[in-house]
Design an enzyme around this catalytic site. Structure first.
Site, PDB file in Angstrom:
ATOM      1  N   ASP A 113      46.507  28.822  47.543  1.00 54.01           N
ATOM      2  CA  ASP A 113      46.245  29.476  46.262  1.00 54.01           C
ATOM      3  C   ASP A 113      47.369  29.129  45.287  1.00 54.01           C
ATOM      4  OD1 ASP A 113      44.402  31.688  45.007  1.00 54.01           O
ATOM      5  OD2 ASP A 113      46.445  32.202  44.415  1.00 54.01           O
ATOM      6  N   ASN A 137      45.998  30.186  32.299  1.00 50.25           N
ATOM      7  CA  ASN A 137      44.739  30.211  31.552  1.00 50.25           C
ATOM      8  C   ASN A 137      44.845  31.086  30.313  1.00 50.25           C
ATOM      9  OD1 ASN A 137      43.070  28.438  32.905  1.00 50.25           O
ATOM     10  ND2 ASN A 137      42.241  29.981  34.288  1.00 50.25           N
ATOM     11  N   HIS A 147      41.699  27.529  29.040  1.00 46.85           N
ATOM     12  CA  HIS A 147      41.040  27.041  30.252  1.00 46.85           C
ATOM     13  C   HIS A 147      41.058  25.517  30.363  1.00 46.85           C
ATOM     14  CE1 HIS A 147      39.506  30.854  31.846  1.00 46.85           C
ATOM     15  NE2 HIS A 147      39.369  31.222  30.590  1.00 46.85           N
ATOM     16  N   ASP A 185      42.224  23.782  33.686  1.00 48.76           N
ATOM     17  CA  ASP A 185      41.416  22.802  34.417  1.00 48.76           C
ATOM     18  C   ASP A 185      42.222  21.537  34.710  1.00 48.76           C
ATOM     19  OD1 ASP A 185      39.296  24.528  34.372  1.00 48.76           O
ATOM     20  OD2 ASP A 185      38.150  23.432  32.847  1.00 48.76           O
ATOM     21  N   GLU A 205      41.076  29.127  41.661  1.00 52.84           N
ATOM     22  CA  GLU A 205      42.315  28.372  41.888  1.00 52.84           C
ATOM     23  C   GLU A 205      42.653  28.322  43.371  1.00 52.84           C
ATOM     24  OE1 GLU A 205      43.777  32.592  40.774  1.00 52.84           O
ATOM     25  OE2 GLU A 205      42.108  31.283  40.280  1.00 52.84           O
TER      26      GLU A 205
END
Length: 297
Positions: A174, A182, A187, A191, A217
């Site tokens: 993680d 974010n 975003h 990404d 994530e």
């Protein structure tokens, strides 16, 4: 408990009525076009492909009309052949029962109540099915396997490990403090971070490992033929490598870290649910212990 312990030992007889590791480019394949497992695909390359109800089969069709090892398909030069393996419901090609026969492009293969289509490596249809397979099994953002395909592969590898007494480890990774990235940078930037992390992860996995994006994530790697010590060494290498990366966010360089949880196959972790739950628990402990670390269950 072994997967074979929960399966009935007989195959249900069918009365016949008329009636996807990333694949190598332009390989011949069989695709399920009707019945159980619709859309599944198996590529026929160097090794024979076993089709059957067993979770260890290369093309797993979990229906009682299918024998555990129903048939095999293999390549000899540019010729592809199929052989029935003594199935209760005989393997049929173009609705005719066969023992062994060469396959032609477009042949329909009946396996119990399921129908497969054979697509030759020289067929113009092969590339289309290859693209469909990629879309169905891979995460569009990172190009790693998606959660659905990962789950199918985990079940298959657990069955193999239990049957042969081989080690297997689940690693769940993680990204630390990803939500603020974010929230602060948007975003699109988030990404970009995930794509680069996936690229780094791919650089460390072996050919036999199965890497996937299983959540926003969250990533997972299944490590066949690895004990906990080897899996910990792998996870530490990935953690250290990602910690050295530089990400430009909002015009500034930043470092990003990951946490990882490991769990190995054991008597109390002998199915996908318990194995993933144990790896998740180890990941939670890594987070609670300060992040940027690897913990084992």
């Amino acid at each position: 408990m072994s997967p074979t312990d929960v399966e009935p030992v007989t195959t249900q007889l069918t009365l016949f009525t008329p009636g996807p590791r990333r694949p190598a480019p332009r390989s011949a394949c069989v695709v399920v076009i009707h019945g159980e497992g619709l859309g599944r695909r198996a590529d026929i390359e160097e090794k024979p492909v076993i089709v059957g109800r067993s979770q260890e089969a290369d093309l797993h069709i979990p229906h009682m009309s299918v024998s555990r090892q129903h048939c095999e398909i293999w390549r000899v030069g540019d010729i592809y052949r199929i052989r029935d393996l003594g199935a209760t419901n005989r393997t049929r090609v173009n609705d005719r029962p066969v023992e062994e026969i060469a396959l032609d492009d477009g042949d329909h293969i009946t396996i119990g109540e399921t129908i497969l289509k054979f697509i030759s490596h020289s067929s113009v249809e092969a590339r289309y099915h290859e693209e469909v397979y990629q879309l169905a099994t891979h995460d569009a953002l990172t190009e790693l396997y998606n959660r659905r395909h990962f789950v199918e592969q985990v079940d298959k590898e657990i069955a193999r490990s239990l049957r042969h007494g081989r080690p297997l480890v689940m690693c769940i990774i993680d990204v630390d403090l990803f939500k603020p990235i974010n929230d602060q940078y948007g975003h699109v930037a988030g990404d970009g971070v995930l794509r680069r992390l996936a690229q780094e992860l791919r650089a460390w996995v072996r050919d036999e490992d199965i890497a996937a994006r299983i959540g926003g994530e969250e990533f997972a790697v299944l490590l066949p033929e690895s004990d906990l010590a080897a899996a910990r060494a792998f996870a530490e290498r990935v953690r250290a490598a990602i910690g050295e990366l530089r990400f430009t966010l909002g015009g500034e360089e930043r470092r990003i870290t990951i946490s990882a949880g490991l769990a190995d196959l054991a008597m109390d972790r002998s199915d996908r649910s318990t194995l993933m739950k144990a790896a998740d628990a180890a990941l939670y402990r890594a987070k609670e212990s300060g992040r940027n670390r690897v913990c084992a269950y």
